[in-house]
Write a protein that holds these residues in place. Structure first.
Motif, PDB file in Angstrom:
ATOM      1  N   ARG A 116       1.046  -1.045  -0.319  1.00 18.80           N
ATOM      2  CA  ARG A 116       0.036   0.134   0.176  1.00 18.80           C
ATOM      3  C   ARG A 116       0.353   1.089  -0.423  1.00 18.80           C
ATOM      4  NH1 ARG A 116      -1.276   2.715   4.806  1.00 18.80           N
ATOM      5  NH2 ARG A 116      -0.289   2.029   6.264  1.00 18.80           N
ATOM      6  N   PHE A 117       1.952   1.210   0.207  1.00 16.70           N
ATOM      7  CA  PHE A 117       2.488   2.366   0.523  1.00 16.70           C
ATOM      8  C   PHE A 117       3.275   3.195  -0.971  1.00 16.70           C
ATOM      9  CE2 PHE A 117       3.614   0.046   4.476  1.00 16.70           C
ATOM     10  CZ  PHE A 117       3.739   1.707   5.325  1.00 16.70           C
ATOM     11  N   SER A 118       3.217   1.961  -1.867  1.00 19.20           N
ATOM     12  CA  SER A 118       3.017   2.101  -3.202  1.00 19.20           C
ATOM     13  C   SER A 118       2.297   3.504  -3.841  1.00 19.20           C
ATOM     14  CB  SER A 118       3.505   1.741  -4.067  1.00 19.20           C
ATOM     15  OG  SER A 118       1.918   0.683  -4.285  1.00 19.20           O
ATOM     16  N   GLU A 119       1.568   3.529  -3.149  1.00 21.54           N
ATOM     17  CA  GLU A 119      -0.028   4.515  -2.831  1.00 21.54           C
ATOM     18  C   GLU A 119      -0.116   6.083  -2.400  1.00 21.54           C
ATOM     19  OE1 GLU A 119      -2.004   3.555  -5.579  1.00 21.54           O
ATOM     20  OE2 GLU A 119      -1.129   1.731  -4.993  1.00 21.54           O
ATOM     21  N   ALA A 120       0.847   6.630  -2.164  1.00 21.35           N
ATOM     22  CA  ALA A 120       1.128   7.104  -1.021  1.00 21.35           C
ATOM     23  C   ALA A 120       1.796   8.701  -1.914  1.00 21.35           C
ATOM     24  CB  ALA A 120       2.566   6.894   0.107  1.00 21.35           C
ATOM     25  N   ARG A 121       0.830   8.808  -1.455  1.00 22.29           N
ATOM     26  CA  ARG A 121       1.579  10.383  -2.734  1.00 22.29           C
ATOM     27  C   ARG A 121       1.364  11.450  -1.372  1.00 22.29           C
ATOM     28  NH1 ARG A 121       1.730   7.318  -6.005  1.00 22.29           N
ATOM     29  NH2 ARG A 121       0.986   6.969  -7.350  1.00 22.29           N
ATOM     30  N   PHE A 122       2.157  13.048  -1.778  1.00 22.31           N
ATOM     31  CA  PHE A 122       2.884  13.878  -0.217  1.00 22.31           C
ATOM     32  C   PHE A 122       2.090  15.053  -1.362  1.00 22.31           C
ATOM     33  CE2 PHE A 122       5.957  10.050  -0.741  1.00 22.31           C
ATOM     34  CZ  PHE A 122       5.037   9.595   0.440  1.00 22.31           C
ATOM     35  N   PRO A 123       1.029  15.694  -1.197  1.00 26.57           N
ATOM     36  CA  PRO A 123       0.883  16.948  -1.841  1.00 26.57           C
ATOM     37  C   PRO A 123       1.079  17.885  -1.026  1.00 26.57           C
ATOM     38  CG  PRO A 123      -1.189  15.402  -0.726  1.00 26.57           C
ATOM     39  CD  PRO A 123      -0.271  15.359  -0.052  1.00 26.57           C
ATOM     40  N   GLY A 129      -0.667  16.448  -7.803  1.00 23.71           N
ATOM     41  CA  GLY A 129      -0.070  15.575  -8.070  1.00 23.71           C
ATOM     42  C   GLY A 129       1.322  16.149  -9.899  1.00 23.71           C
ATOM     43  N   ARG A 130       1.073  17.491  -9.956  1.00 22.68           N
ATOM     44  CA  ARG A 130       1.882  17.612 -10.842  1.00 22.68           C
ATOM     45  C   ARG A 130       3.295  17.178 -11.834  1.00 22.68           C
ATOM     46  NH1 ARG A 130       2.399  24.262 -11.224  1.00 22.68           N
ATOM     47  NH2 ARG A 130       0.666  24.646 -11.121  1.00 22.68           N
ATOM     48  N   GLN A 131       4.596  17.216 -10.767  1.00 22.72           N
ATOM     49  CA  GLN A 131       5.273  16.218 -10.754  1.00 22.72           C
ATOM     50  C   GLN A 131       5.067  14.968 -11.682  1.00 22.72           C
ATOM     51  OE1 GLN A 131       8.075  19.001  -8.425  1.00 22.72           O
ATOM     52  NE2 GLN A 131       7.100  18.860  -7.371  1.00 22.72           N
ATOM     53  N   TRP A 132       4.432  13.967 -10.847  1.00 21.06           N
ATOM     54  CA  TRP A 132       4.487  13.146 -10.865  1.00 21.06           C
ATOM     55  C   TRP A 132       3.524  12.584 -12.232  1.00 21.06           C
ATOM     56  CZ3 TRP A 132       4.524   8.901  -7.310  1.00 21.06           C
ATOM     57  CH2 TRP A 132       4.913   7.524  -7.535  1.00 21.06           C
ATOM     58  N   ARG A 133       2.658  13.335 -12.833  1.00 22.46           N
ATOM     59  CA  ARG A 133       1.863  13.930 -14.241  1.00 22.46           C
ATOM     60  C   ARG A 133       2.919  14.218 -15.227  1.00 22.46           C
ATOM     61  NH1 ARG A 133      -1.178  16.018 -12.412  1.00 22.46           N
ATOM     62  NH2 ARG A 133      -0.823  18.462 -13.609  1.00 22.46           N
ATOM     63  N   VAL A 134       3.722  15.055 -15.096  1.00 25.78           N
ATOM     64  CA  VAL A 134       4.474  15.554 -15.866  1.00 25.78           C
ATOM     65  C   VAL A 134       5.486  15.828 -16.089  1.00 25.78           C
ATOM     66  CG1 VAL A 134       5.271  17.809 -16.787  1.00 25.78           C
ATOM     67  CG2 VAL A 134       2.829  17.825 -15.572  1.00 25.78           C
ATOM     68  N   ILE A 135       6.334  15.217 -15.393  1.00 23.67           N
ATOM     69  CA  ILE A 135       7.568  14.439 -15.140  1.00 23.67           C
ATOM     70  C   ILE A 135       7.440  13.157 -16.075  1.00 23.67           C
ATOM     71  CG2 ILE A 135       9.363  14.696 -14.266  1.00 23.67           C
ATOM     72  CD1 ILE A 135       9.459  17.014 -12.879  1.00 23.67           C
ATOM     73  N   GLY A 136       7.016  12.229 -14.507  1.00 22.37           N
ATOM     74  CA  GLY A 136       6.402  10.992 -14.438  1.00 22.37           C
ATOM     75  C   GLY A 136       7.956   9.985 -14.216  1.00 22.37           C
ATOM     76  N   PRO A 137       6.765   9.432 -12.968  1.00 25.72           N
ATOM     77  CA  PRO A 137       8.188   9.198 -11.918  1.00 25.72           C
ATOM     78  C   PRO A 137       9.316   8.496 -12.269  1.00 25.72           C
ATOM     79  CG  PRO A 137       5.803   7.574 -11.324  1.00 25.72           C
ATOM     80  CD  PRO A 137       6.053   9.156 -12.462  1.00 25.72           C
ATOM     81  N   GLU A 138       8.754   7.404 -13.445  1.00 28.62           N
ATOM     82  CA  GLU A 138       9.697   6.078 -14.391  1.00 28.62           C
ATOM     83  C   GLU A 138      11.117   7.542 -14.658  1.00 28.62           C
ATOM     84  OE1 GLU A 138       6.963   8.174 -17.602  1.00 28.62           O
ATOM     85  OE2 GLU A 138       6.532   7.499 -14.893  1.00 28.62           O
ATOM     86  N   ARG A 139      10.784   8.739 -15.359  1.00 24.66           N
ATOM     87  CA  ARG A 139      12.215   9.909 -14.814  1.00 24.66           C
ATOM     88  C   ARG A 139      12.596  10.085 -14.452  1.00 24.66           C
ATOM     89  NH1 ARG A 139       8.189  12.397 -18.859  1.00 24.66           N
ATOM     90  NH2 ARG A 139       9.181  11.869 -20.930  1.00 24.66           N
TER      91      ARG A 139
END
Length: 346
Positions: A116-123, A129-139
């Protein structure tokens, strides 16, 4: 190899000077305002020891003029990096790696964690989620920055101490892209180890920052006083104890104990923490990445953090009262738990 340093301030400028001397590196920097104008007019100047070095990298405030990069090294503070995420789009291609050089909890931290920790997001560090969406964690490539540098005048960086930039993939692999970047940094004269557990390295630095920085801002005390005076030392240890429980749930481990970490800080001497320096110069306080994010992680994991909560509330109010803590909209962290309540003694 195309490398763009996004944010050529104290750390970004220090990196830029070194990388500008590496054969095969096509370097550009993104800066703004009078600092950018000074770099364009006189070059980027670095004062290191008794030496002055000058470089003239391609410098712009418009990333769209640079095209896709192999590496984007983000040297902005956490709140600035969030604000600039959309501006980074022209620099990104399918193979671009984005190196996060901010203090505190990075926006990609939950990427690849188990359960479940993979679902954590930190506003606090990535509203909506701007950076998660625009940049993408895979980068993302993690980077823990150790040098102390400062801008002493427009276009001029002074190096204090340190040359280490620890790198690591969120999934712990020793990737080709990490190796390529590390080799370029080493050629530039930096210490750039590639680690198989970047989260633990992030926490080792954050462990001290989350208590020493806000306590120093609240008390105006230097690091040696905060870490050695009985009252502030005890408060620091209490905050670090809460943070350790959270960090271990989120996949980190600690190679030193709390007493050794605090004693090490005390030996640094009369150092003014970055938050204290920002306070004295009227700059926005870096509260959320260092402290609010840890509170959010505690809420997600169900760990009570009364000492962190109390110090966070005080330093947030200090920042608001001085206009140094900008309010930005935040969504609730996923699966929040009720905040613990402090009980009055007696």
């Amino acid at each position: 190899m195309k490398i763009c340093i996004f944010g050529a301030g104290a750390i970004g400028g220090y990196l830029a000077e070194g990388l500008s001397r590496v054969e095969g590196v096509d370097l550009s920097i993104v800066a703004r305002g009078k600092h950018l104008a000074a770099i364009r007019e006189k070059g980027l100047r670095l004062l290191i020891g008794d030496e002055e070095r000058v470089c003239r990298p391609r410098a712009t405030d418009d990333p769209s003029t640079l095209g896709p990069q192999d590496f984007v090294i983000v040297c902005l503070k956490a709140h600035q990096a969030w604000e600039a995420a959309e501006q980074m789009k022209p620099l990104l291609s399918a193979h671009t790696a984005v190196v996060t050089g901010q203090n505190g909890v990075p926006w990609w931290y939950a990427h690849g964690l188990d359960g479940r920790f993979s679902e954590a997001r930190f506003p606090s560090v990535d509203p909506d989620g701007r950076q998660w969406r625009v940049i993408g964690p895979e980068r993302a490539i993690g980077c823990v920055v150790y040098p102390a540098t400062e801008i002493i005048e427009l276009g001029v960086i002074k190096h204090g101490y340190g040359d280490k930039f620890a790198l690591g993939e969120p999934d712990g692999t020793r990737s080709l892209r990490c190796e390529r970047l590390a080799n370029a940094l080493i050629a530039a004269g930096f210490d750039a180890p590639v680690l198989d557990d970047i989260r633990s390295e992030i926490w080792l630095k954050l462990w001290g920052n989350l208590c020493f920085n806000p306590i120093s801002a609240l008390t105006r005390a230097t690091l040696d006083v905060v870490a050695a005076e009985p009252g502030t030392r005890a408060l620091s240890i209490a905050m670090m104890t809460e943070a350790k429980k959270i960090a271990e749930l989120f996949g980190a481990s600690f190679r030193v104990d709390i007493e050794r970490r605090v004693n090490g800080a005390a030996r640094v001497g009369a150092h003014r923490t970055s938050m204290l320096q920002d306070l004295e110069h009227g700059r926005p306080l870096e509260i959320d990445a260092l402290l609010t994010s840890v509170q959010e992680m505690g809420r997600f994991a169900g760990v009570e953090t009364p000492y962190i909560d109390a110090v966070l509330g005080l330093v947030q109010q200090l920042g608001r009262s001085l206009g140094l803590y900008p309010a930005i909209s935040r969504k609730a962290v996923a699966h929040p738990v009720e905040a613990p309540r402090l009980r009055a003694a007696g």
